[in-house]
Each structure stands twice: as structure tokens, then as C-alpha cells.
Scaffold this active site. Structure first.
Site, short mmCIF file in Angstrom:
data_model
loop_
_atom_site.label_atom_id
_atom_site.label_comp_id
_atom_site.label_asym_id
_atom_site.label_seq_id
_atom_site.Cartn_x
_atom_site.Cartn_y
_atom_site.Cartn_z
N LYS A 117 -2.69 10.43 5.43
CA LYS A 117 -3.72 9.78 4.62
C LYS A 117 -4.68 10.79 3.99
CE LYS A 117 -3.39 5.20 6.60
NZ LYS A 117 -2.35 5.43 7.62
C1 LIG Z 1 -1.17 4.76 7.67
C2 LIG Z 1 -0.02 5.33 8.44
C3 LIG Z 1 1.31 4.87 8.26
C4 LIG Z 1 1.64 3.70 7.36
O1 LIG Z 1 1.47 3.98 5.99
P1 LIG Z 1 1.44 2.80 4.90
O2 LIG Z 1 1.02 3.44 3.65
O3 LIG Z 1 0.43 1.79 5.44
O4 LIG Z 1 2.81 2.20 4.85
C5 LIG Z 1 2.33 5.49 8.96
N1 LIG Z 1 2.07 6.49 9.81
C6 LIG Z 1 0.83 6.98 10.02
C7 LIG Z 1 0.63 8.07 11.01
C8 LIG Z 1 -0.27 6.42 9.33
O5 LIG Z 1 -1.51 6.88 9.56
#
Ligand SMILES: *Cc1c(COP(=O)(O)O)cnc(C)c1O
Length: 475
Positions: A117
Site C-alpha cells: 500500500k
Molecule cells: C491491502 C492488502 C491486500 C489486498 O489488496 P486489495 O487491493 O484490497 O485487493 C493484500 N495483501 C496485503 C498485505 C495488503 O495489505
């Protein structure tokens, strides 16, 4: 470039108009009016840009196709300031690591909070500061997190002029590492609010505050959740960077497997593919919360209640409905906004599901758009972590393990399969210990983080008290 709502609203805003907004006025999600097409010659030029000038320069090339209301020199500077080796750990920013025959990991988790993120949120922080400064405005971000989103938002917004972050989280329910990451921040513009309740209570509070339109306007409340178009756009860049690293010529195709929850990450892959990036498959990997896998297998999209949402050892994928999924369905239905509005409005509200299995268009999810899917459970996760460690000496996190498990089921001869590494194992140490009997490595800068002083207020699950706290901090 103008943007439209998946539900057909007449407005056609530009990028900066939607940057600070969440949903479109009709409750839809924003998408560009068209996807810019990347020719063979452009892709070749971008290879050179990435190899000679780096990730930030590639990011500028891609973003500038979608952003026409920030001067090019400013946008270039924002990209250069965001994607640095200091912040992301390496000059490549998103290096590919070879796992085994035909299988690679794309490292997206070496930013400040050790989850993918950061790739988008760090850019968002700089874009927010830039645009708010230009308008002479300020913004109070109110969010709810079970871990990764909140810390990524706080590390992106800390110290930024014109922005405050109020982040609610369920008291005592995040991993000790995640709590330490968030609560040790001492910046004046960051406020942690631990709510006596579960994640859903936090989300309800955010909704209640946002639905108080007078309060929302007076206190300039905004969000940074995964439906934000700027976050999605920032993620498109690493599909190009991954492709460029995995290939030598544009004649080659690459597949990606994406550990998925809210469909934000893989939706960026869809956008890259729509732009013409030679992607063979986009494989959606879910955990026990398999709303998306069920859709791609059956054509039925069935959202779950919170009682049917499992708490798993890949907790950032524990979702009951995928908030970005509407974007893909809109494209799948030939951009029919009336149908999209009906499916995601009345249909989901009344029936909690919709069924596209009888639709010829549903077949195109695979044939036309490259989508495939699979599911991984706790025991798959443990087995995959153990296997990758024993055979390759690599420790992978629980979400990435779901990706590797599903990727191995979809590999095609001659097509490199790239699994997106969505977090580092230290964030989910408990499960790593369960799988391997040993602690995962900890990047040195996080040594002793659990012992730092913490700044957090604990509150009951009461929107009125959260509002009162915000008012006090805003005056
Ligand atoms: C947010 C997150 C996801 C999922 O991503 P999306 O964009 O919601 O599909 C997967 N793995 C980790 C470690 C995350 O922080």
C-alpha cells in the site's frame, strides 16, 4: 483526460477534482473516459526510461497520460520525490526476485510500512500536499483500519502541510508490530483512535461521521480508501515495471498473480492490460474469504455479512465485499452504466448477490480480460511458506504465500508468472513462527519498535465522541 462514474452521472471531472474525493456523486466509482493505448514503440521507449532513468521517470510517463491538470514539471518532481531508494530500499524500487522455474516475486513491500500500500499511498501524500497547497485548503482524513491501510496512510501523510489524519482501529486487535508502527508516530498531524470494538465498528463510525454532511463540510472530512482513483493509478506503474524486468522484448507475455481483497491491486493490473501491456493472465488469489474466486469460477457475486467473514492468517484480505470490483464489472458489461448502477445498487442491497453466469459477457472475463482465480487456506499458507523456505531459502509473508500457492496452479509454459509480494513476513510474524518455527527477519530500522512510547486514545464505539475529539484537535 476526463473521468466518468461507473453509475452514469453526467459530470466529467479532471484528475485533481477527484483526487480529494471518494465516490462519485451517484455512488459510483471514477474511471477514465478511455484507456490510453500504449504502442509497441512507446513500450520500447518506456523500457529505456525504466532502465536508464528509473522507476520515478516511468511513473511520470504513465501518470501524465491520466493527469492533465498538474503541470508536467510539477508532476515529474512529485514522482521523483516519491519513488526514491531512501524510501523504498532499492534503486529499482520494485525489483523482481526469482523463486523457481518460471516464477518470480515482484517486491512491492520495502516502503515505510512494509506492505504494497505504500507504493500508492506515498504518492497520494505528496499529491494531497501539492493540491491542497495550490488551493489554499486543508483536509482532515478520517479512516478505519485493521492494519495495513492505516499505517500506510499515516506514514504517507505525517508532517504533510494541510493534512490531518484521524485513524480508528479496533482496540487490541492489530498485531503488536502493526500497533507499534502506528502508535509510535509522534507527528502533530497524526491521531490514533483505538475503538473498543471490532473493525466493523470503526467502519460504522467513519460512515456515521461522513453521513453528517454539515459536519463533513465544516471540518473538511476526506478519506484515503482503496477506491481512490489516484491510488489505483499509482499501482498501474508497477505492472509495467514488473513486465519490463521480466522480458527482453515486447513479443513476450507475462502473467501476474495478485493476493486480493478489495480488488484494488489487481484492478490496476486490469488497467495496465487495457492500455495494451502484454499480460497473459491476471490471477486473483483469495484466502478463505473467497467472494472473488467464487465470482470468477461461477459468475455469481455474493457479498458476505460480517458474521460470514472469516478472520484469517492473511488478515488484509479478510473482506466480505470487494470495493473496487464495480470498476471491472463496468468494463465487463461494455461500460453499461445503467446495468452497473442496478447491479451494485438495488440488486446487491436487496439480494446481496448478482448472477452473471448466463451472460455471454461473463465468459469474456477469462478470454477477453485474462482473469483467472484461485483460493488458499490456512494450511495451504503454512505449507507454501514452509516449501518456499525449504527449497529456496526465502521467507514470504502470509498474503504473498496465498499468491504463490494460486500462481503455481496457473503457470503456463513459456510465460513468466510474477507474484506480487504484498507485505514482508515481519508484519505477520505469528504465522511465520507457526510455519517455520522461527522468527522472520526484521529490517534493522524496526529494531525495538515495540518498546517506543505510544500515542493513542482509547474510546468506546461512539461516533459522537470521535467527532468531539476531532473538533478539539481541529481548533
Ligand atoms: C491491502 C492488502 C491486500 C489486498 O489488496 P486489495 O487491493 O484490497 O485487493 C493484500 N495483501 C496485503 C498485505 C495488503 O495489505
Amino acid at each position: 483526460m476526463k473521468y466518468l462514474s461507473t453509475r452514469g452521472h453526467a459530470d466529467r471531472p479532471h484528475f485533481c477534482d477527484i483526487l480529494l474525493e471518494g465516490l462519485a456523486p451517484d455512488g459510483g466509482l471514477y474511471l477514465p473516459e478511455h484507456y490510453p493505448q500504449v504502442s509497441d514503440a512507446t513500450l520500447t521507449a518506456w523500457r529505456k526510461v525504466y532502465h536508464d532513468q528509473g522507476y520515478a521517470a516511468l511513473a511520470f510517463e504513465i501518470l501524465s497520460l491520466y493527469i492533465d491538470d498538474i503541470p508536467a514539471a510539477d508532476l515529474r518532481a512529485l514522482c521523483a520525490k516519491t519513488y526514491t531508494a531512501e524510501v523504498f530500499g532499492t534503486g529499482e524500487i520494485v525489483p523482481l526476485r526469482h523463486v523457481e522455474d518460471g516464477l518470480w516475486l515482484e517486491a512491492l513491500s520495502n516502503g515505510p510500512t512494509l506492505a504494497f500500500k505504500d507504493m500508492a499511498m506515498q504518492l497520494l501524500g505528496n499529491l494531497f500536499e501539492y493540491e491542497l497547497g495550490r488551493r489554499g485548503e486543508s483536509l482532515n482524513i478520517l479512516g478505519a483500519t485493521s492494519g495495513d491501510t492505516g499505517s500506510a496512510a499515516e506514514y504517507a501523510m505525517r508532517g504533510k502541510k494541510g493534512v490531518r489524519v484521524f485513524m480508528t482501529s479496533p482496540h487490541g486487535r492489530m498485531s503488536p508490530f502493526q500497533q507499534a508502527q502506528m502508535f509510535s508516530l509522534m507527528d502533530d498531524n497524526i491521531f490514533n483512535i483505538a475503538i473498543e470494538g471490532v473493525f466493523d465498528d470503526c467502519q460504522d463510525i467513519v460512515k456515521a461521521v461522513s453521513n453528517d454532511l454539515a459536519f463533513k463540510r465544516q471540518y473538511k472530512i476526506g478519506t484515503v480508501n482503496s477506491i481512490n482513483w489516484a491510488r489505483l493509478l499509482a499501482q498501474v506503474v508497477y505492472y509495467f515495471a514488473g513486465y519490463i524486468q521480466a522480458t527482453e522484448t515486447n513479443a513476450q507475455k507475462v502473467s501476474f498473480t495478485v493476493p486480493s481483497g478489495n480488488f484494488g491491486n489487481v484492478c490496476a493490473g486490469h488497467v495496465a492490460r487495457m492500455m495494451g501491456l502484454p499480460i497473459a493472465q491476471l490471477v486473483v488469489a483469495t484466502n478463505e474469504n473467497d467472494v472473488l474466486d467464487e465470482f470468477f469460477r461461477t459468475g455469481i457475486y455474493r457479498v458476505r455479512g460480517s458474521a460470514d467473514t472469516h478472520e484469517t492468517s492473511s488478515p488484509s484480505m479478510d473482506i466480505s465485499k470487494a470495493s473496487n470490483f464495480e470498476r471491472f464489472v463496468f468494463d465487463l458489461l461494455g461500460r453499461d452504466s445503467a446495468r452497473t448502477a442496478d447491479l451494485f445498487g438495488p440488486q446487491l442491497a436487496q439480494a446481496g448477490r448478482f448472477d452473471l453466469s448466463a451472460e455471454p459477457l461473463f465468459v469474456q472475463a477469462a478470454s477477453h480480460y485474462g482473469f483467472a482465480s484461485g483460493k488458499s487456506t490456512h494450511s495451504d499458507r503454512l505449507a507454501t511458506i514452509k516449501d518456499v523456505f525449504q527449497r529456496h531459502g526465502m521467507v514470504i509473508d502470509t498474503h504473498t504465500a496465498d499468491g504463490v500457492k494460486v500462481a503455481r496452479e496457473h503457470q503456463q509454459p513459456g510465460v513468466p508468472m510474477v507474484v506480487l509480494e504484498t507485505a514482508l513476513p515481519i508484519k505477520f510474524a505469528e504465522t511465520i513462527v507457526e510455519a517455520l518455527g522461527q522468527q522472520p527477519d526484521r529490517p534493522p530500522k524496526f529494531n525495538g519498535i515495540e518498546d517506543l512510547p505510544k500515542r493513542v486514545v482509547v474510546m468506546p464505539a461512539d461516533a459522537a465522541q470521535v467527532k468531539a475529539f476531532m473538533v478539539e484537535k481541529c481548533d
